[in-house]
Scaffold this motif. Structure first.
Motif, PDB file in Angstrom:
ATOM      1  N   ILE A 228      21.318   5.727  22.555  1.00 44.11           N
ATOM      2  CA  ILE A 228      20.698   6.791  21.774  1.00 44.11           C
ATOM      3  C   ILE A 228      20.813   8.093  22.562  1.00 44.11           C
ATOM      4  CG2 ILE A 228      18.553   7.583  20.691  1.00 44.11           C
ATOM      5  CD1 ILE A 228      17.696   4.573  20.689  1.00 44.11           C
ATOM      6  N   SER A 229      21.503   9.101  21.972  1.00 45.68           N
ATOM      7  CA  SER A 229      21.550  10.391  22.646  1.00 45.68           C
ATOM      8  C   SER A 229      20.912  11.431  21.730  1.00 45.68           C
ATOM      9  CB  SER A 229      22.985  10.740  23.032  1.00 45.68           C
ATOM     10  OG  SER A 229      23.849  10.486  21.953  1.00 45.68           O
ATOM     11  N   LYS A 230      20.963  12.688  22.126  1.00 45.81           N
ATOM     12  CA  LYS A 230      20.175  13.710  21.440  1.00 45.81           C
ATOM     13  C   LYS A 230      20.375  13.725  19.924  1.00 45.81           C
ATOM     14  CE  LYS A 230      18.116  17.968  22.795  1.00 45.81           C
ATOM     15  NZ  LYS A 230      18.236  19.188  23.570  1.00 45.81           N
ATOM     16  N   HIS A 231      21.637  13.734  19.511  1.00 41.20           N
ATOM     17  CA  HIS A 231      21.861  13.870  18.073  1.00 41.20           C
ATOM     18  C   HIS A 231      22.477  12.653  17.415  1.00 41.20           C
ATOM     19  CE1 HIS A 231      20.492  17.904  18.267  1.00 41.20           C
ATOM     20  NE2 HIS A 231      21.337  18.177  19.257  1.00 41.20           N
ATOM     21  N   GLN A 232      22.673  11.624  18.175  1.00 41.64           N
ATOM     22  CA  GLN A 232      23.293  10.475  17.522  1.00 41.64           C
ATOM     23  C   GLN A 232      22.955   9.140  18.177  1.00 41.64           C
ATOM     24  OE1 GLN A 232      27.402  11.647  17.996  1.00 41.64           O
ATOM     25  NE2 GLN A 232      27.732   9.963  19.452  1.00 41.64           N
ATOM     26  N   ILE A 233      23.214   8.121  17.417  1.00 46.38           N
ATOM     27  CA  ILE A 233      23.050   6.769  17.938  1.00 46.38           C
ATOM     28  C   ILE A 233      24.410   6.094  17.869  1.00 46.38           C
ATOM     29  CG2 ILE A 233      21.929   4.540  17.606  1.00 46.38           C
ATOM     30  CD1 ILE A 233      19.663   6.021  16.171  1.00 46.38           C
ATOM     31  N   ASP A 234      24.903   5.655  18.998  1.00 46.98           N
ATOM     32  CA  ASP A 234      26.157   4.904  18.997  1.00 46.98           C
ATOM     33  C   ASP A 234      25.826   3.433  19.089  1.00 46.98           C
ATOM     34  OD1 ASP A 234      27.939   7.120  19.067  1.00 46.98           O
ATOM     35  OD2 ASP A 234      27.307   7.460  21.147  1.00 46.98           O
ATOM     36  N   SER A 235      26.471   2.659  18.249  1.00 40.41           N
ATOM     37  CA  SER A 235      26.241   1.223  18.388  1.00 40.41           C
ATOM     38  C   SER A 235      27.551   0.469  18.261  1.00 40.41           C
ATOM     39  CB  SER A 235      25.247   0.743  17.340  1.00 40.41           C
ATOM     40  OG  SER A 235      25.831   0.813  16.063  1.00 40.41           O
ATOM     41  N   GLU A 236      27.562  -0.648  18.900  1.00 43.00           N
ATOM     42  CA  GLU A 236      28.768  -1.469  18.888  1.00 43.00           C
ATOM     43  C   GLU A 236      28.327  -2.893  18.569  1.00 43.00           C
ATOM     44  OE1 GLU A 236      31.546  -3.440  22.280  1.00 43.00           O
ATOM     45  OE2 GLU A 236      30.651  -1.498  22.765  1.00 43.00           O
TER      46      GLU A 236
ATOM     47  N   ASP B 124      15.022  -6.188  21.360  1.00 48.20           N
ATOM     48  CA  ASP B 124      15.825  -5.142  21.992  1.00 48.20           C
ATOM     49  C   ASP B 124      15.530  -5.154  23.481  1.00 48.20           C
ATOM     50  OD1 ASP B 124      16.808  -4.474  19.584  1.00 48.20           O
ATOM     51  OD2 ASP B 124      15.631  -2.639  19.326  1.00 48.20           O
ATOM     52  N   GLU B 125      16.597  -5.212  24.244  1.00 44.91           N
ATOM     53  CA  GLU B 125      16.432  -5.298  25.681  1.00 44.91           C
ATOM     54  C   GLU B 125      17.073  -4.065  26.289  1.00 44.91           C
ATOM     55  OE1 GLU B 125      16.988  -9.634  27.119  1.00 44.91           O
ATOM     56  OE2 GLU B 125      18.488  -8.419  28.114  1.00 44.91           O
ATOM     57  N   GLY B 126      16.327  -3.326  27.050  1.00 44.49           N
ATOM     58  CA  GLY B 126      16.894  -2.125  27.656  1.00 44.49           C
ATOM     59  C   GLY B 126      15.813  -1.082  27.789  1.00 44.49           C
ATOM     60  N   ASP B 127      16.207   0.192  27.797  1.00 50.24           N
ATOM     61  CA  ASP B 127      15.198   1.235  27.887  1.00 50.24           C
ATOM     62  C   ASP B 127      15.249   2.087  26.622  1.00 50.24           C
ATOM     63  OD1 ASP B 127      17.381   2.957  28.165  1.00 50.24           O
ATOM     64  OD2 ASP B 127      17.320   2.831  30.358  1.00 50.24           O
ATOM     65  N   THR B 128      14.608   3.234  26.653  1.00 48.66           N
ATOM     66  CA  THR B 128      14.524   4.064  25.456  1.00 48.66           C
ATOM     67  C   THR B 128      15.891   4.525  24.973  1.00 48.66           C
ATOM     68  OG1 THR B 128      12.580   4.876  26.580  1.00 48.66           O
ATOM     69  CG2 THR B 128      13.144   5.960  24.519  1.00 48.66           C
ATOM     70  N   TYR B 129      16.826   4.659  25.868  1.00 56.81           N
ATOM     71  CA  TYR B 129      18.089   5.302  25.501  1.00 56.81           C
ATOM     72  C   TYR B 129      19.252   4.357  25.268  1.00 56.81           C
ATOM     73  CZ  TYR B 129      15.262   9.203  26.822  1.00 56.81           C
ATOM     74  OH  TYR B 129      14.232  10.090  26.884  1.00 56.81           O
TER      75      TYR B 129
END
Ligand code: SF4
Ligand code: SF4
Ligand code: SF4
Ligand code: SF4
Lengths: 276, 337
Positions: free
Chosen positions: B72-80, B251-256
């Motif tokens: 998750i970045s400022k203006h978008q969410i990238d997912s794979e 979900d495993e990880g942090d906020t981003y």
């Protein structure tokens, strides 16, 4: 009269006099060599108790079942010395009131001879010395020594292979009398402190959290080890942690019920070698 | 005349399958546990096991499975999207109950949504079942209307020869026929007799069980409270069951960034039904145990026409307090009515 008949009638007497509301013991299991926990609330049910050398489970774990003792009534339970040791620990951790537990004690010698233990209240049993000198069965000890001699890398590999198998079924926790937390840290999910995933890293997290939480608290009953469906030698972990605590603090969990839990108390002469 | 595969041809057989692009998995004993694992030669296999401790379910519905990687970045969410490896696999020496387990779970994973993680693996896998010649005290396939020589879920069925030298071979699906073609030079015509099946006594009357469970009055019966008293609520019986299929998404990880995973979950756990409010509709072990039985022998049947139990007996074999499906169903089928 054999021990089984003796304890059946004692259990029946305790129930019919109303001294206890429940007796937790063993009954016949699903095969000839299995025994299963049996709960008797009436003198008749007490006639189903079985007591022989196959009764190795630590039944004290049921005493911390939520709500069981909240009515202030008494419960009787069949216990070996490791179960009595568990009771000591639970009392010292304020999880049980001594007056609520009636102990039907027995000991198993050489895996076959079964003898009754004298006494009914926790204060009747002095198991301190016995526990101190209690070494794990030879095969566990041997394995413990073998691991001790490994290099750090080998040891890490050894545990990695074992922990990789863990499926986070939590049977080890559920059968353990010392795992009485109403909400185990791994079940706390707001936030999720410990990952629920059972990949190798998550399994390390879980097993290490549990090992630390049981340091200086384990009764060495082996219930977790026997319960683990993927045969992780959990007893080795707890044995090693117990030894560490004896060496560092001269504290052996469950010697008596007046102990102050080692990691919850402070002594002026506690070693501070671990402080950098 | 039927075709047989000799034991001494097994190494060649494995090599032929590997050459055809398959990895070969079979019962193995590794690190003090028996399960299905990849093998290179016949001597890696543990044929003496009545049943491995772990089921083959692990290889179709693993205990933890990454689904999506996200950032998750400022203006978008990238997912794979992460998909399971598409390796072709032969499962050699599966017991009829474990193979049936797969077939029992197929409708579940393909019901309102087709679960690719399950079906990709199913499509890439060939199941070679070996008929049982031995059973232990816990086996109960016959009680759930299966048998030690059931071909359910199998692509190839092997019947051990009486002389122990090999197996009679029979393809029971197209995939099985294709698999046998890859080893046809290794098979031979033979009329050796096959070993007798083990006696697996029927332990309960499943019809009676289903009837009692279907009666709404049974739901609140005291029976559940009594039978579940000693259950400690671990996940052993569900995680070792070839048909139990419940999972949780985490979900495993942090906020981003992180990984979304599908992890095994169990109706034995108190957390399984815990609401955000703190209310728990199944707040005692007896209600959780009831759910397990009802799900297997009532709800699942109602939805998919089959009971969610293949009779492997693992739930009893491995229960730390000697519970399990068998005892409960025995008790139900003998209840006064
Ligand atoms: S950690 Fe294991 S050996 Fe120690 S008290 Fe708990 S169940 Fe018993
Ligand atoms: S009992 Fe074994 S498999 Fe289950 S959580 Fe504990 S260590 Fe893991
Ligand atoms: S029945 Fe046995 S294996 Fe299943 S949850 Fe209860 S104690 Fe665990
Ligand atoms: S419920 Fe028990 S016997 Fe039935 S398939 Fe699952 S583990 Fe096997």
């Amino acid at each position: 009269m054999g021990i089984q008949e003796q304890y059946r009638s004692e259990a029946a007497a305790l129930l019919s006099s109303g001294e206890v509301k429940l007796v937790i013991g063993f009954g016949a299991g699903s095969t000839a060599d299995r025994r299963r926990p049996l709960f008797a609330r009436t003198p008749d049910e007490a006639q189903k108790f079985v007591l022989d050398a196959a009764c190795i489970a630590n039944l004290s774990t049921y005493l911390v079942t939520e709500g069981l003792l909240s009515d202030g009534k008494k419960v009787a339970v069949f216990l070996k010395p490791d179960g009595i040791r568990s009771i000591n620990i639970l009392i010292s951790e304020a999880q049980l009131k001594p007056e609520q537990v009636v102990i039907l004690g027995y000991a198993i010698e050489n895996g076959k001879e079964i003898t009754p233990l004298e006494g009914r209240n926790i204060s009747d049993f002095s198991i301190g010395e016995q526990i101190r000198s209690l070494t794990p069965p030879p095969h566990i000890l041997q394995e413990a020594e073998r691991i001790e001699e490994m290099s750090a890398t080998e040891r890490f590999e050894f545990w990695k292979e074992h922990f990789a198998k863990c499926i986070k079924c939590y049977a080890c926790r559920q059968v353990c009398p010392m795992c009485y937390c109403r909400r185990c840290i791994v079940d706390v999910n707001q936030p999720q402190w410990v990952s629920t995933s059972s990949h190798t890293l998550g399994n390390f997290e879980w097993n290490l959290v549990r090992a630390f939480h049981l340091a200086g608290r384990c009764a060495a009953c082996g219930a977790c080890d026997r319960a683990c469906p993927v045969n992780i030698p959990l007893r080795l972990v707890n044995y090693r942690m117990g030894k560490e605590v004896i060496d560092a603090f001269d504290y052996c969990a469950g010697e008596n019920s007046n102990q102050k839990p080692v990691l919850a108390s402070f002594k002026q002469d506690d070693p501070e070698t671990f402080i950098l | 005349m039927t075709r047989i595969l000799l034991r001494n041809k097994l190494d060649d057989c494995i090599a032929a399958w590997q050459k055809a692009g398959f990895s070969v998995l079979a019962p193995v004993r590794r690190h003090e546990m028996s399960s299905f694992g990849e093998v290179q030669k016949a001597s890696d296999m543990a044929f003496d096991l009545v049943l491995p401790e772990r089921t083959i379910k692990d290889h179709f519905f693993p205990q933890t499975e990454p689904l999506i990687k996200y950032k998750i970045s400022k203006h978008q969410i990238d997912s794979e999207t992460m998909t399971p490896p598409d390796q072709k696999r032969v499962f050699f020496g599966v017991r009829p109950c474990d193979a049936s387990g797969l077939a029992i779970d197929d409708p579940l994973f393909g019901w309102d949504y087709k679960d690719d993680y399950w079906f990709k693996r199913r499509e890439n896998s060939v199941i070679v079942t070996i008929v049982c010649t031995e059973a232990d005290d816990f086996c109960m396939c016959t009680s759930v209307k299966l048998s030690p020589d059931s071909a359910k879920g199998a692509d190839v069925l092997l019947r051990p020869l009486l002389n122990g030298a090999g197996w009679q071979v029979e393809a029971v699906s197209e995939r099985g026929t294709a698999l046998l073609e890859t080893i046809s030079p290794l098979l031979q015509e033979n009329s050796e007799p096959t070993a007798p099946l083990p006696q697996v006594a029927e332990k309960f009357d499943v019809e009676k069980v289903m009837e009692w469970l279907a009666d709404p009055a049974s739901f609140e019966s005291q029976f559940w409270k009594d039978i579940a008293l000693r259950c400690v609520g671990c996940g052993s019986c569900t995680f070792l069951c070839p048909t139990c299929h419940c999972f949780d998404i985490q979900d495993e990880g942090d906020t981003y960034q992180g990984i979304r995973r599908k992890n095994w979950d169990s109706c034995s756990f108190a957390n399984f039904t815990m609401h955000t409010s703190g209310h728990n509709p199944r707040n005692t072990q007896s209600t959780r145990w009831r759910q397990r039985i009802m799900h297997k022998f009532n709800y699942y049947r109602g939805k998919f026409g089959v009971n969610s139990c293949s009779g492997c007996g693992r739930c009893t074999r491995q229960c730390p307090v000697d519970m399990g499906i068998t005892e409960t169903l025995q008790a139900i089928s003998t209840l006064p009515r």
